[in-house]
Motif scaffolding. Sequence first.
Motif, PDB file in Angstrom:
ATOM      1  N   ALA A 229       0.829  -1.202   0.000  1.00  0.00           N
ATOM      2  CA  ALA A 229       0.000   0.000   0.000  1.00  0.00           C
ATOM      3  C   ALA A 229       0.865   1.255   0.000  1.00  0.00           C
ATOM      4  O   ALA A 229       0.585   2.212  -0.731  1.00  0.00           O
ATOM      5  CB  ALA A 229      -0.930  -0.005   1.208  1.00  0.00           C
ATOM      6  N   ILE A 230       1.927   1.246   0.790  1.00  0.00           N
ATOM      7  CA  ILE A 230       2.817   2.409   0.842  1.00  0.00           C
ATOM      8  C   ILE A 230       3.465   2.644  -0.519  1.00  0.00           C
ATOM      9  O   ILE A 230       3.515   3.775  -1.007  1.00  0.00           O
ATOM     10  CB  ILE A 230       3.876   2.243   1.948  1.00  0.00           C
ATOM     11  CG1 ILE A 230       3.213   2.377   3.318  1.00  0.00           C
ATOM     12  CG2 ILE A 230       4.999   3.261   1.799  1.00  0.00           C
ATOM     13  CD1 ILE A 230       4.110   2.011   4.476  1.00  0.00           C
ATOM     14  N   VAL A 231       3.935   1.578  -1.142  1.00  0.00           N
ATOM     15  CA  VAL A 231       4.582   1.703  -2.456  1.00  0.00           C
ATOM     16  C   VAL A 231       3.596   2.274  -3.481  1.00  0.00           C
ATOM     17  O   VAL A 231       3.918   3.205  -4.224  1.00  0.00           O
ATOM     18  CB  VAL A 231       5.147   0.338  -2.918  1.00  0.00           C
ATOM     19  CG1 VAL A 231       5.551   0.376  -4.377  1.00  0.00           C
ATOM     20  CG2 VAL A 231       6.310  -0.070  -2.046  1.00  0.00           C
ATOM     21  N   VAL A 232       2.392   1.725  -3.503  1.00  0.00           N
ATOM     22  CA  VAL A 232       1.387   2.200  -4.457  1.00  0.00           C
ATOM     23  C   VAL A 232       1.016   3.649  -4.172  1.00  0.00           C
ATOM     24  O   VAL A 232       0.942   4.478  -5.086  1.00  0.00           O
ATOM     25  CB  VAL A 232       0.137   1.295  -4.431  1.00  0.00           C
ATOM     26  CG1 VAL A 232      -1.018   1.927  -5.182  1.00  0.00           C
ATOM     27  CG2 VAL A 232       0.464  -0.061  -5.013  1.00  0.00           C
ATOM     28  N   LEU A 233       0.790   3.992  -2.914  1.00  0.00           N
ATOM     29  CA  LEU A 233       0.372   5.351  -2.574  1.00  0.00           C
ATOM     30  C   LEU A 233       1.478   6.371  -2.825  1.00  0.00           C
ATOM     31  O   LEU A 233       1.206   7.466  -3.332  1.00  0.00           O
ATOM     32  CB  LEU A 233      -0.117   5.417  -1.133  1.00  0.00           C
ATOM     33  CG  LEU A 233      -1.423   4.670  -0.866  1.00  0.00           C
ATOM     34  CD1 LEU A 233      -1.761   4.663   0.618  1.00  0.00           C
ATOM     35  CD2 LEU A 233      -2.562   5.265  -1.673  1.00  0.00           C
ATOM     36  N   VAL A 234       2.713   6.029  -2.498  1.00  0.00           N
ATOM     37  CA  VAL A 234       3.823   6.944  -2.779  1.00  0.00           C
ATOM     38  C   VAL A 234       3.963   7.148  -4.288  1.00  0.00           C
ATOM     39  O   VAL A 234       4.149   8.277  -4.763  1.00  0.00           O
ATOM     40  CB  VAL A 234       5.139   6.435  -2.143  1.00  0.00           C
ATOM     41  CG1 VAL A 234       6.349   7.174  -2.700  1.00  0.00           C
ATOM     42  CG2 VAL A 234       5.086   6.582  -0.632  1.00  0.00           C
TER      43      VAL A 234
END
Length: 181
Positions: free
Chosen positions: A23-28
């Motif tokens: 989720a962090i990778v996608v959101l960043v």
Amino acid sequence: ASKHTLFDQIADLVPALPRVVGAIVVLVGLVGFMAGVFGIFVNTDLGLALRSTGSNARMAKAQAIDTALATTLGLALANSGVGISGALMVHYTGFANVQNGAGMIVTALASIILGEALFSQRTIRRRLLAALMGAVAFRLMVAAVLRMGFDPNALKLFTALFVLLALLLPRWFPRFRRAHG
């Protein structure tokens, strides 16, 4: 019953990666992409018209800019960003309710004020980066308060203190402001 969300699908694609990391990778990535597109847009003629209307509507009108259209377009763009953010939050948490947005205006303003106080704003790219970094700094401060064991109900008090600190920081340290602004 929980629905299969975007972040569940990403976790299914890469099972070795924890859901939160995916989720962090996608959101960043998404935030970086959106900030890049926005940074390019505000340097177009239409983007400059929006910026001009926001800075001084009377002067923009004197330059033959349709300020009503520019205001409407600016609000539409801002609300589309809010809608995308809300949709992503619902996908991440897996549910939605009426209280999800409570306090978001204060959080957004605190993030922007903190970013403006801490980071340089000479160019539009730096202003975008300052707002993003302010949001990260604000969330890190909230996480630190929670990690220290304070009552989560006291977050409004700490948010007010963070905003006050962000407003006073440039006044207390004018050399800091000149060096970074």
